[in-house]
Design an enzyme around this catalytic site. Structure first.
Site, PDB file in Angstrom:
ATOM      1  N   ASP A  45    -151.680  54.960 -34.534  1.00  0.00           N
ATOM      2  CA  ASP A  45    -150.514  54.372 -33.732  1.00  0.00           C
ATOM      3  C   ASP A  45    -151.050  53.177 -34.236  1.00  0.00           C
ATOM      4  O   ASP A  45    -150.855  52.252 -33.280  1.00  0.00           O
ATOM      5  CB  ASP A  45    -151.177  54.616 -32.366  1.00  0.00           C
ATOM      6  CG  ASP A  45    -150.944  56.195 -31.751  1.00  0.00           C
ATOM      7  OD1 ASP A  45    -149.953  56.944 -31.983  1.00  0.00           O
ATOM      8  OD2 ASP A  45    -152.341  56.541 -31.197  1.00  0.00           O
ATOM      9  N   GLU A 226    -142.641  59.995 -27.347  1.00  0.00           N
ATOM     10  CA  GLU A 226    -143.551  59.422 -26.541  1.00  0.00           C
ATOM     11  C   GLU A 226    -143.139  58.279 -27.776  1.00  0.00           C
ATOM     12  O   GLU A 226    -142.521  58.440 -28.665  1.00  0.00           O
ATOM     13  CB  GLU A 226    -144.511  60.268 -26.958  1.00  0.00           C
ATOM     14  CG  GLU A 226    -145.996  59.998 -28.504  1.00  0.00           C
ATOM     15  CD  GLU A 226    -146.614  61.689 -27.735  1.00  0.00           C
ATOM     16  OE1 GLU A 226    -146.984  61.354 -26.256  1.00  0.00           O
ATOM     17  OE2 GLU A 226    -147.664  61.660 -28.724  1.00  0.00           O
TER      18      GLU A 226
END
Length: 350
Positions: A45, A226
């Site tokens: 991420d 997401e």
């Protein structure tokens, strides 16, 4: 791959890539560049921040390093060589409020870093897998350079929370300042999809009575979408998202998609005008050879950062970087490593 081995495979890859882009949007396919990152690239991420002096990546923390705080890496050669230079906090300075708000939290996920008026705002996620008892926190610093006397992160507490009674999951923040100067935070994972709330400077927190607005959803259970990230480019707002399933090593099916809107609050549409609230969007990057499940993306100064699972290294996660290019009618292109090798081989002397 040498030029003599090019003929069938490489040209076919380029042809497929170009035809795919042309099918999605009418403009010609431009050149996009792969940045081959090396060194310490074990990031998940990644939040990329490109400054005049260096490139920084902030990423999901590891409980065994700095008490699970977001990790920091730096490159001084424009994204090629990376070194880990620390964590945002350590076990002694961790945000204690987050442990009370999210029982069972161990490490902190999916940071986002933006600059406003000389201050860097780092948003991060506190959650546990499979639950939406989650919180987005904030910490700030006057500098990203640990050698700068002004460097140092100050906890600013909670920004947004969700509980089992909410229809969304408060993780994966992505912050943009709109063209009128108003900051907005996109967030969300599964549950009710991608949401947007209005923030305010200088505290970087929601305005009074802020209510989430739906930006994107898959339209089917379990709503695997997401990691929203918002970008302004040529009079459009672009919403980048990760779809399907991450965190499964080489079994991951993560992929990156994008839609665009004239207004930051939407509606975001794909090239075929299908709304992202019902699964629309342009497929930007997906599994390619040893690069499995790319996602968890951010964009800085025209460079897309993401993580992927390296099939050549037993599914270890790695940092991926692409310089985005844009079609004539305004859609981003992110070349895969295989496509770039084909182009390089095609242009190499025989």
């Amino acid at each position: 791959m040498s030029a003599s081995r090019l003929a069938g495979t490489a040209l076919a890859v380029v042809a497929v890539a170009v035809s795919g882009v042309l099918a999605a949007c009418a403009g010609a396919a431009p050149t996009a560049t792969v940045i081959e990152a090396e060194g310490d690239t074990a990031t998940h991420d990644p939040a990329l921040v490109i400054t005049d002096d260096a490139w920084y990546v902030f990423s999901t923390g590891d409980l065994s390093i700095g008490g699970g705080a977001p990790q920091i890496r730096r490159s001084t050669d424009e994204g090629v060589t990376w070194e880990r230079i620390g964590t945002v906090w350590d076990a002694a300075t961790r945000p204690e409020w987050a442990y009370a708000a999210v029982p069972g939290v161990t490490n902190f996920w999916a940071p986002e870093v933006v600059e406003h008026d000389g201050t860097y705002y780092l948003y991060y996620s506190a959650s546990t897998f499979g639950k939406n008892t989650s919180a987005i926190g904030l910490t700030t610093s006057a500098s990203l350079d640990p050698d700068d006397p002004d460097y140092g992160w100050t906890d600013q507490g909670v920004v947004w929370q969700s509980t089992p009674g909410e229809s969304y999951n408060a993780i994966d923040p992505g912050v943009i300042t709109a063209q009128d100067g108003t900051p907005w935070m996109a967030f969300g994972s599964f549950w009710g999809g991608i949401q947007l709330v209005e923030l305010a400077w200088p505290d970087g927190k929601p305005v009074a009575d802020a209510e989430p607005t739906l930006l994107a959803a898959r339209g089917f259970s379990p709503n695997p979408i997401e990691a929203p990230y918002l970008v302004w480019h040529d009079d459009w707002y672009y919403l980048f998202v990760s779809r399907d399933f991450c965190c499964r090593g080489t079994d991951s099916t993560y992929n990156i998609a994008v839609g665009r809107a004239r207004d930051v609050t939407g509606p975001y549409l794909g090239p075929d005008d299908a709304p992202m609230t019902s699964g629309g969007g342009l497929s930007l990057l997906s599994t390619d050879g040893d690069m499995v499940g790319p996602g968890g993306q951010s964009v800085s100064d025209g460079v897309l950062a993401f993580h992927y699972y390296d099939a050549a290294a037993a599914g270890a996660f790695r940092l991926g970087l692409r310089e985005l290019a844009w079609t004539e009618d305004g859609w981003p292109v992110a070349r895969t490593a295989q496509e770039q090798r084909a182009v390089e081989d095609a242009s190499a002397p025989s």
